[in-house]
Design an enzyme around this catalytic site. Structure first.
Site, short mmCIF file in Angstrom:
data_model
loop_
_atom_site.label_atom_id
_atom_site.label_comp_id
_atom_site.label_asym_id
_atom_site.label_seq_id
_atom_site.Cartn_x
_atom_site.Cartn_y
_atom_site.Cartn_z
N LYS A 11 0.98 -1.72 -0.72
CA LYS A 11 0.13 -0.31 0.44
C LYS A 11 0.66 1.37 0.00
CE LYS A 11 -4.29 -2.50 2.29
NZ LYS A 11 -4.96 -2.32 2.72
N TYR A 51 -12.37 -1.93 -3.89
CA TYR A 51 -12.92 -2.17 -1.97
C TYR A 51 -14.78 -1.96 -2.52
CZ TYR A 51 -8.13 -1.92 -0.20
OH TYR A 51 -6.98 -2.54 0.24
N ARG A 104 2.18 -6.68 9.55
CA ARG A 104 1.28 -4.97 9.59
C ARG A 104 1.63 -4.85 11.12
NH1 ARG A 104 -4.36 -7.12 6.91
NH2 ARG A 104 -3.96 -5.79 5.27
N ASN A 114 -2.10 0.33 7.21
CA ASN A 114 -1.60 -0.84 6.76
C ASN A 114 -0.81 -1.80 6.04
OD1 ASN A 114 -3.44 -2.04 5.71
ND2 ASN A 114 -5.32 -3.48 7.12
N HIS A 117 -2.72 -5.39 1.29
CA HIS A 117 -3.29 -5.89 1.57
C HIS A 117 -2.98 -7.85 0.86
CE1 HIS A 117 -7.68 -7.11 -0.06
NE2 HIS A 117 -7.35 -7.80 -1.49
N GLU A 128 -9.48 -10.89 -7.89
CA GLU A 128 -8.84 -10.10 -7.43
C GLU A 128 -7.72 -9.47 -8.59
OE1 GLU A 128 -7.95 -9.30 -3.34
OE2 GLU A 128 -9.67 -8.35 -3.37
P1 GDP Z 1 -8.57 -6.71 5.11
O1 GDP Z 1 -8.68 -7.91 4.77
O2 GDP Z 1 -7.89 -7.24 6.90
O3 GDP Z 1 -7.43 -6.23 4.30
O4 GDP Z 1 -9.19 -6.05 6.41
P2 GDP Z 1 -11.06 -5.16 5.71
O5 GDP Z 1 -11.02 -6.33 4.32
O6 GDP Z 1 -11.69 -5.03 6.82
O7 GDP Z 1 -10.59 -3.91 5.51
C1 GDP Z 1 -9.91 -3.79 4.25
C2 GDP Z 1 -9.12 -2.28 4.37
O8 GDP Z 1 -9.07 -1.60 4.83
C3 GDP Z 1 -8.08 -2.79 5.41
O9 GDP Z 1 -7.15 -3.05 5.36
C4 GDP Z 1 -7.58 -1.59 5.94
O10 GDP Z 1 -6.69 -0.57 5.00
C5 GDP Z 1 -9.47 -0.51 5.88
N1 GDP Z 1 -9.83 -0.26 7.17
C6 GDP Z 1 -10.16 -1.62 7.62
N2 GDP Z 1 -10.57 -1.17 8.99
C7 GDP Z 1 -10.31 0.48 8.90
C8 GDP Z 1 -11.02 0.47 9.88
O11 GDP Z 1 -12.02 0.87 10.63
N3 GDP Z 1 -11.08 1.74 9.35
C9 GDP Z 1 -10.56 2.58 8.67
N4 GDP Z 1 -10.00 4.33 8.71
N5 GDP Z 1 -9.68 2.11 7.46
C10 GDP Z 1 -10.04 0.24 7.75
#
Ligand code: GDP
Length: 140
Positions: A11, A51, A104, A114, A117, A128
């Site tokens: 990222k 996304y 991370r 973070n 991805h 994807e």
């Molecule tokens: P991943 O599969 O671990 O990447 O997590 P998710 O699919 O739940 O979320 C996608 C991405 O959205 C994450 O990798 C973060 O960059 C972002 N994200 C997830 N949860 C949060 C949150 O609570 N706040 C913010 N600002 N970003 C988030």
């Protein structure tokens, strides 16, 4: 154990801090092969499309702004159980909850910025990977 492919993205927080080599070394040490890789700067439309599943989440707009804030490195990783293996090496979404030694935990700036991805299922990985790469660009 099945040989799988998964989509990984380093990222903007990682490219900004020049961490792509260190992260790639972690992936390779974990047995994942980088069989395709390109650096690109996502447009807003591209980040929204990637996304789309998160469109209703409160953080969607912030996430799109972050993902378009600088270059990313999209990559296809190949290896045994690559989907689960990559998520193991990345660690939990929130770096405060990520296990020691994970990407991370060691590199992420926040739950949003973070660093990496990784696809969360083989089905999503196929979609994807197709979003970023043509078959001819993946060299196993
Ligand atoms: P991943 O599969 O671990 O990447 O997590 P998710 O699919 O739940 O979320 C996608 C991405 O959205 C994450 O990798 C973060 O960059 C972002 N994200 C997830 N949860 C949060 C949150 O609570 N706040 C913010 N600002 N970003 C988030």
């Amino acid at each position: 154990m099945p040989i799988e492919r998964t989509l990984s993205i380093l990222k903007p927080d990682a490219t900004r801090r020049n961490l792509t080599g260190q992260i790639n070394a972690r992936l390779e040490a974990a047995g994942l092969r980088i069989v395709a890789q390109k650096r690109l700067h996502l447009t807003t439309a591209q980040a929204e499309a990637f996304y789309a599943v998160h469109r209703e989440r409160g953080f969607f707009r912030d996430l799109v702004t972050f993902m378009t804030s600088g270059p990313v490195v999209a990559q296809v990783l190949e290896g045994e159980n690559a989907v689960a293996r990559n998520r193991e090496v990345m660690g939990a979404t929130d770096p405060a909850k990520a296990a020691p030694g994970t990407i991370r935990k060691d590199f992420a700036e926040s739950i949003e910025a973070n660093s990496a991805h990784g696809s969360d299922s083989a089905e999503n990985a196929a979609v994807e990977i197709g979003f970023f790469f043509a078959a001819i660009e993946i060299v196993g």
